[in-house]
Scaffold this active site. Structure first.
Site, PDB file in Angstrom:
ATOM      1  CE  LYS A  51     -42.883  -8.716  79.945  1.00 12.65           C
ATOM      2  NZ  LYS A  51     -42.727  -7.553  79.070  1.00 12.65           N
ATOM      3  CD  GLN A  95     -44.537  -5.902  76.220  1.00 12.64           C
ATOM      4  OE1 GLN A  95     -44.571  -6.317  77.362  1.00 12.64           O
ATOM      5  NE2 GLN A  95     -43.511  -6.124  75.420  1.00 12.64           N
ATOM      6  CG  ASP A 118     -39.262  -2.522  81.162  1.00 17.20           C
ATOM      7  OD1 ASP A 118     -38.732  -3.640  81.303  1.00 17.20           O
ATOM      8  OD2 ASP A 118     -39.849  -2.169  80.127  1.00 17.20           O
TER       9      ASP A 118
END
Ligand code: NAP
Length: 293
Positions: A51, A95, A118
């Site tokens: 990412k 994450q 997200d």
């Protein structure tokens, strides 16, 4: 059988991002993405690295924050507060999974919904339920939908069976595809570990999505002739013939299923490529929304 490749569709998303970045640059804006990694799980490290690399490659301001697994809940929340307050950051991704002693739910709720690229904050999930396009949709489901759209696969009126009901994938994708609009208007069934006679249900699918997390779980008997198959699964299995001794496979038994389906996504090289692309797209959009462009 058509192979739905993630890389080429992700490129379309990246081209859109680059056009948007150029436009933002003219008005003095640069989207910023912060990715927070707690602990040193190798798979999470690899995802965060990918990412970060992609953000930099596109020209985003990228911040990678690595914290030890021993971090306390309060310390992690303080990191989120700092990123929420940082004007150079438009998107925050923590994450998952987090170490067991930390509450991922509390961490996600702490993220400013306007920076929740997200798409897991209750405000954004609420917008998904309401079909409000101003929210952020979780990246993997958004990527699956985009793959169908770009491949010219009609979803309106089709029966979509999704195996898996996680918020991150199955449930969010079900909402997305049942919503009105392009890539939606489908009749959706969600199956899970308590579903009885799974194969009888999956065989009725025009579009079958595997988001289970069990290697090669969906086989020939689960798929109707001519169906479209989207394989979200990413599972590492032992393979003595592979260079590293392991390889990645999906939730779908590709060799068995590809013989009878109309189109299928490969693993690797399928949905996984789209997840990062949609994260970039969400971050660029977060910047546009703040800049009111
Ligand atoms: P998860 O949270 O573990 O959810 C798995 C789902 O599968 C659950 O709803 C579970 O049902 C269901 N399930 C488990 N065993 C089953 C069975 N025998 N029959 C039917 N359903 C069953 O996993 P996830 O986060 O959704 O991820 C799913 C897969 O996608 C994993 O392989 C993951 O690595 C992959 N993934 C890929 C990407 C990408 O970028 N391509 C992104 C995220 C995840 P219950 O709810 O009843 O337990």
């Amino acid at each position: 059988m058509k192979l739905i490749e993630g890389a080429s569709i992700a490129e379309i998303v990246y081209r859109e991002c680059l056009a948007s970045l150029a436009e933002l640059k003219e008005t003095g804006h640069q989207p910023g993405l912060a990715v927070v990694l707690v602990g040193d799980d190798p798979a999470s490290k690899a995802y965060v690295g990918a990412k970060d690399r992609k953000s930099r490659e596109l020209g985003l301001h990228s911040v990678k924050i690595e914290k030890p697994a021993s971090i306390s809940q309060e310390e992690l929340l303080a990191v989120i507060d700092q990123l929420n307050a940082d004007p150079a950051i438009h998107g925050i991704l923590v994450q998952m999974p987090l170490p067991r002693h930390l509450s991922s739910d509390e961490v996600i709720r702490r993220i400013d919904p306007a920076k929740d690229v997200d798409g897991l904050h209750p405000v954004n999930l609420g917008k998904l339920v309401m079909g409000d396009p101003s929210g952020f949709v979780p990246c993997t489901p958004a990527g699956c939908q985009r793959m169908l759209i770009e491949s010219g696969i009609e979803t309106a009126g089709k029966h979509v069976v999704i195996v898996g009901r996680s918020l991150l994938v199955g449930k969010s994708l079900a909402l997305l595809m049942a919503n009105k609009g392009n890539g939606g208007d489908a009749t959706v069934t969600i199956a899970h570990s308590r579903t009885v006679d799974l194969a009888a249900i999956t065989r009725t699918a025009d579009i079958l999505v595997g988001a289970v997390g069990i290697p090669h779980y969906l086989g020939r008997d689960h798929v109707r002739e001519g169906a479209v198959v989207i394989d979200v699964g990413i599972n590492r299995i032992v393979d003595a013939s592979a260079k590293k001794g392991t390889r990645l496979v999906g939730d779908v038994d590709f060799d068995a299923v590809s013989e009878r389906c109309a189109a299928i996504t490969p693993v690797p090289g399928g949905v996984g490529k789209m997840t990062i692309a949609m994260l970039m797209a969400n971050t660029v959009r977060a910047c546009r929304q703040r800049a009111k462009i």
